[in-house]
Design an enzyme around this catalytic site. Structure first.
Site, PDB file in Angstrom:
ATOM      1  N   TYR A 158       0.888  -1.391   0.062  1.00  0.00           N
ATOM      2  CA  TYR A 158       0.151  -0.505  -0.044  1.00  0.00           C
ATOM      3  C   TYR A 158       0.575   1.641  -0.518  1.00  0.00           C
ATOM      4  O   TYR A 158       2.167   1.513   1.045  1.00  0.00           O
ATOM      5  CB  TYR A 158      -1.302   0.112   1.836  1.00  0.00           C
ATOM      6  CG  TYR A 158      -2.247  -0.927   1.515  1.00  0.00           C
ATOM      7  CD1 TYR A 158      -3.475  -1.431   0.598  1.00  0.00           C
ATOM      8  CD2 TYR A 158      -1.725  -2.538   2.006  1.00  0.00           C
ATOM      9  CE1 TYR A 158      -3.966  -1.718   0.507  1.00  0.00           C
ATOM     10  CE2 TYR A 158      -2.184  -3.243   2.110  1.00  0.00           C
ATOM     11  CZ  TYR A 158      -3.665  -3.668   1.687  1.00  0.00           C
ATOM     12  OH  TYR A 158      -4.561  -4.448   1.411  1.00  0.00           O
ATOM     13  N   SER A 159       0.557   2.623  -0.584  1.00  0.00           N
ATOM     14  CA  SER A 159       1.294   3.552  -0.726  1.00  0.00           C
ATOM     15  C   SER A 159       0.935   4.325   0.252  1.00  0.00           C
ATOM     16  O   SER A 159      -0.094   4.456   0.794  1.00  0.00           O
ATOM     17  CB  SER A 159       0.416   3.749  -2.233  1.00  0.00           C
ATOM     18  OG  SER A 159       1.175   3.845  -3.491  1.00  0.00           O
ATOM     19  N   CYS A 182      -0.752   7.838 -10.445  1.00  0.00           N
ATOM     20  CA  CYS A 182      -0.925   6.920  -9.818  1.00  0.00           C
ATOM     21  C   CYS A 182      -2.677   6.037 -10.354  1.00  0.00           C
ATOM     22  O   CYS A 182      -3.359   7.319  -9.822  1.00  0.00           O
ATOM     23  CB  CYS A 182      -0.647   6.538  -9.003  1.00  0.00           C
ATOM     24  SG  CYS A 182      -0.643   5.470  -7.405  1.00  0.00           S
ATOM     25  N   GLU A 186       2.328   4.510 -11.719  1.00  0.00           N
ATOM     26  CA  GLU A 186       3.102   3.252  -9.819  1.00  0.00           C
ATOM     27  C   GLU A 186       1.368   2.674 -10.520  1.00  0.00           C
ATOM     28  O   GLU A 186       0.090   3.666 -10.203  1.00  0.00           O
ATOM     29  CB  GLU A 186       2.650   3.658  -8.913  1.00  0.00           C
ATOM     30  CG  GLU A 186       2.834   2.411  -7.942  1.00  0.00           C
ATOM     31  CD  GLU A 186       3.389   2.801  -6.619  1.00  0.00           C
ATOM     32  OE1 GLU A 186       5.035   2.896  -6.639  1.00  0.00           O
ATOM     33  OE2 GLU A 186       2.803   3.197  -5.480  1.00  0.00           O
TER      34      GLU A 186
END
Ligand code: A2P
Length: 414
Positions: free
Chosen positions: A204-205, A372, A412
């Site tokens: 998880y970012s 992202c 991402e």
């Protein structure tokens, strides 16, 4: 010295199963489809891999960067690698013949170099911006995870919508956990998979900046969408997302990481950020925006331009706090695809609508671009950036190469 390998010796590419977080980045990146996986491991097929190195920079953990000199006929097969819990010990090469076998010095030189020079093109950069701060990675591993405590967990999308997205705050107490905006962590969900093995970590970012979800506290936040169906709309229960979304305050969580060494923000004054995201891809954009917001009065900030895609306003995470940010601090562009009574808009449509401003920022070498969210938007965003560049009479392929080389365009997607 960079000695050529004798034909019977192979520089075998291996993935360290103890560090790998099974994020699939390498398999998606490999231009020759040499990387595959089963429910246990990600592995490299020695008969296909040409050592082109395309998969190495995008790997967030560095687990991909393992090489062994092997007698070709004894290379580890894909089936063997699937069964590994750790990398096998290095074996000494038998001396094949004096002229052909590399000396140990030559062998280490060879291992430091890619085996073949194949050209490959990633959509984004494989290096961070020149001024990015130094990231720490892999401080906590599968073998030695750290325990964090949940100090907050609340929904950031409308309660009446299908998108159940949570903002989860984890506290690390006394233990060091240094992070940068754009990095991610791994969560180890409890329990075992269908084969009875412990679940792998899920990545998880971070949604919070380097100095914590609350400035000065040893904590961070994540943006987690409860997964109830797969990308094709078929019912599927997300093991880790459901675990996280159901956590209560004071519950504890096993964490590994941090990960990521390229999707990092520039650290020099007056750098501009173009941020393009959908759904939970907003996490790193929130982290970067919050970093800028906390120093709003210092005069150090460059421009912030955000393109944010969601189905409706009520399904757009952090809608309320985002709309409260001053207009002269951040240029917000919301692309809503299912808002009743409004035409369907994607982030790439808004990039085209704002071509003039996007071009102006792209022309400034202090601008970095971050993308992202959904994998599907990658092509659309690149096409939109190409179109706005070409409309301005510039050659996109030259600019695209420069953005990649200078670590100024980062993706991402999942
Ligand atoms: P859509 O309504 O067509 O699904 P999600 O809520 O599934 O995470 O998606 C976030 C947003 O991204 C939605 O508005 C979704 O639109 C949009 N989206 C889906 N596919 C793409 C794509 N290829 N490019 C840009 N945005 C997309």
């Amino acid at each position: 010295m960079n000695a050529p390998l004798p034909a019977q010796v192979l520089k075998q590419h291996l993935i360290d199963p103890e560090i790998c977080i099974r994020c699939n980045t390498c398999e998606e990146t490999c231009p020759v489809d040499a990387i595959t996986h089963d429910s246990n491991n990600y592995v490299v097929d020695p008969d296909i891999c040409n050592g082109c190195m395309a998969c190495v920079p995008p790997c967030p953990t560095g687990s991909i960067d393992n090489w062994r000199l092997m007698v070709r006929s004894e290379a580890y097969s894909v089936q063997e690698q699937f069964g590994w819990e750790e990398l096998p010990k290095e074996k000494a090469l038998p001396v094949v013949d004096d002229a052909a076998a590399p000396s140990s010095d030559e062998a280490s030189d060879v291992l430091a170099q890619p085996a073949a020079q194949t050209t490959f093109t990633l959509p984004g950069a494989s290096v961070p911006p020149w001024s990015a701060a130094h990231p720490y990675v892999n401080l906590y591993t599968h073998k030695a995870p750290m325990t964090a405590t949940v100090v907050g967990n609340y929904r950031v999308t409308g309660a009446d919508t299908e998108s159940d997205i949570h903002h989860i705050v984890l506290d690390f107490g006394e233990l060091p956990f240094p992070v940068l905006e754009g990095q991610s962590i791994g969560i180890l969900p409890p329990g075992v998979d269908a084969q009875g093995r412990p679940h792998h970590a899920r990545q998880y970012s971070l949604a919070s900046p380097r100095d914590g979800e609350r400035a000065g506290y040893n904590n961070l936040s994540l943006t987690v969408k409860r997964v109830t169906e797969d990308h094709g709309g078929v019912a599927a229960h997300g093991v880790c997302s459901n675990y996280l979304c159901d956590l209560a305050k004071n519950d504890t969580v096993q964490v590994i990481g941090p990960f990521g060494h390229t999707f990092l923000m520039p650290n020099h004054p007056r750098a501009n950020l173009i941020m393009i995201c959908t759904g939970t891809g907003s996490a790193p954009m929130r982290a970067m925006t919050e970093r800028y917001r906390r120093r709003i009065d210092t005069g150090e900030n460059g421009k912030l331009m955000l393109f944010f895609g969601a189905r409706t306003e009520r399904e757009l995470p952090y809608f309320g706090p985002l709309m409260k940010l001053p207009r002269d601090f951040i240029d917000i562009n919301l692309a809503l695809s299912r808002e009743p009574g409004q035409p369907k808009r994607y982030v790439q449509d808004l990039i085209r609508d704002r071509a003039g401003q996007v071009r102006e920022l792209l022309a400034d070498r202090n601008t970095c671009i971050y993308v992202c969210g959904l994998k599907g938007m990658e092509v659309g965003v690149l096409d939109a950036l190409r179109d706005v560049t070409m409309q301005g009479g510039q050659d996109w392929s030259i600019l695209h190469d420069m953005l990649r080389r200078e670590g100024r365009l980062h993706f991402e997607t999942y």
